[in-house]
Design an enzyme around this catalytic site. Structure first.
Site, PDB file in Angstrom:
ATOM      1  N   MET A 256     -49.760 -27.722   6.812  1.00 40.59           N
ATOM      2  CA  MET A 256     -50.613 -28.726   7.662  1.00 40.59           C
ATOM      3  C   MET A 256     -49.824 -29.314   8.503  1.00 40.59           C
ATOM      4  O   MET A 256     -48.852 -29.838   8.424  1.00 40.59           O
ATOM      5  CB  MET A 256     -51.449 -29.449   6.823  1.00 40.59           C
ATOM      6  CG  MET A 256     -52.559 -30.093   7.795  1.00 40.59           C
ATOM      7  SD  MET A 256     -53.583 -31.352   6.632  1.00 40.59           S
ATOM      8  CE  MET A 256     -52.335 -32.560   6.176  1.00 40.59           C
ATOM      9  N   CYS A 257     -50.219 -29.483   9.978  1.00 37.88           N
ATOM     10  CA  CYS A 257     -49.610 -30.418  10.871  1.00 37.88           C
ATOM     11  C   CYS A 257     -50.831 -31.031  11.572  1.00 37.88           C
ATOM     12  O   CYS A 257     -51.791 -31.335  11.107  1.00 37.88           O
ATOM     13  CB  CYS A 257     -49.054 -29.737  11.797  1.00 37.88           C
ATOM     14  SG  CYS A 257     -49.585 -28.503  13.047  1.00 37.88           S
ATOM     15  N   HIS A 258     -50.657 -31.382  12.911  1.00 38.65           N
ATOM     16  CA  HIS A 258     -51.705 -32.250  13.538  1.00 38.65           C
ATOM     17  C   HIS A 258     -52.887 -31.210  14.076  1.00 38.65           C
ATOM     18  O   HIS A 258     -54.165 -31.642  13.733  1.00 38.65           O
ATOM     19  CB  HIS A 258     -51.121 -32.842  14.772  1.00 38.65           C
ATOM     20  CG  HIS A 258     -52.125 -33.743  15.507  1.00 38.65           C
ATOM     21  ND1 HIS A 258     -51.663 -34.418  16.931  1.00 38.65           N
ATOM     22  CD2 HIS A 258     -53.130 -34.267  15.012  1.00 38.65           C
ATOM     23  CE1 HIS A 258     -52.887 -35.259  16.958  1.00 38.65           C
ATOM     24  NE2 HIS A 258     -53.750 -35.162  16.117  1.00 38.65           N
TER      25      HIS A 258
END
Length: 299
Positions: A256-258
């Protein structure tokens, strides 16, 4: 003799000479100065220190059909595929090494073939004679699947018996290639935040899966989801070389990231490191906050 350094399931930058596509952060539109080869750093050359930047051949060696944007530029259509990005795969990935000579250098080609028949190892001869940048790795190209290489090389490689050296010709010249191993093709998929949330409610999920957040520490301080191990992309040089000690390649891995772009790049890189099932959280923590848990701040 097969070098020990060739055994990890990596895909070296030298394979760009044969692949039709690559991870979404590479741009081959202009020549780059040759630098010391660093296979684990290839996906992130724009974010990591110069010492971890890979070497690339001259652009004339890179007449590829599909080149995707440089990391940091708009990439609205970047999504993970349901089968690791293979267009016409047969469910296999193969570990390949090769030696490349110029099209008109038939004398060297015949000489090398005779030396191989006499018992010499392809990797040693590649290090000595190959004109492909992979010579620094003994000709090792890493794990590949169908749809990633120029057709002539792909046909020869996927029809070659294990460990038998075979010959083929491409636009780059004559290749002597050897398939060292094969395995079932890995999986890369997008997963929606609500689907991930549902999985996380299973008490056994934390033992069967691993969660990775590749955002920077200041981002994680603003918003986070419990259970994610933070491996900041900008610190890749410190954790990238040790990824198989930090994470289990056999476990389902959720990244996951932004907004989902950085995590997709890491997810694709994890595939090259031998991770069997990798999931990119679609829309990142921003989508998770909007669709699943409104108590998580958005930024």
């Amino acid at each position: 003799m097969l070098r020990g350094s060739h055994l990890p399931p990596i895909a070296t930058p030298a394979l760009c000479a044969l692949r039709l596509s690559w991870i979404p952060c590479l741009s081959l539109s202009s020549p780059l100065k040759l630098r010391k080869l660093s296979t684990f750093a290839a996906p992130f050359q724009t974010l990591i220190p110069q010492t971890f930047a890979p070497s690339w051949p001259h652009r004339s060696f890179l007449s590829l059909k599909r080149v995707v944007p440089l990391m940091g530029l708009p990439c609205p259509k970047a999504t993970a595929s349901s089968s690791a990005g293979s267009d016409s795969g047969d469910g296999r990935e193969i570990l390949v090494q090769h030696l490349l000579v110029k099209e008109d250098d038939l004398k060297l080609l015949v000489d090398v073939q005779q030396r191989i028949s006499g018992g010499e190892d392809l990797s040693d001869l590649a290090a000595e004679h190959s004109i492909c940048p992979s010579k620094g790795e003994g000709g090792m190209l890493g794990w590949v699947r169908k749809g990633q290489m120029v057709p002539e090389f792909e046909e020869a490689a996927f029809n070659a018996p294990l460990n038998k050296v075979v010959r083929c010709k491409t636009q780059f010249g004559w290749h002597l290639l050897q398939v060292i191993s094969e395995r079932e093709e890995s999986l890369l998929q997008d997963i929606q935040p609500d689907e991930l949330h549902a999985k996380m409610q299973d008490p056994n999920f934390s033992e069967e899966a691993q969660l990775v957040d590749v955002r920077e520490p200041e981002e994680v301080a603003q918003a986070s989801v419990p259970g994610f191990q933070v491996l900041p992309l900008r610190q890749f040089g410190s954790w990238g070389p040790e990824i198989t000690t930090k994470l289990d390649p056999q476990k389902d891995t959720y990244v996951m990231c932004h907004h989902g772009l950085r995590s997709l790049q890491i997810a694709k890189w994890l595939q090259t490191q031998g991770f069997r099932r990798v999931f990119n959280v679609s829309g990142g923590i921003h989508a998770y906050a909007l669709k699943v848990d409104q108590s998580i701040p958005t930024y």
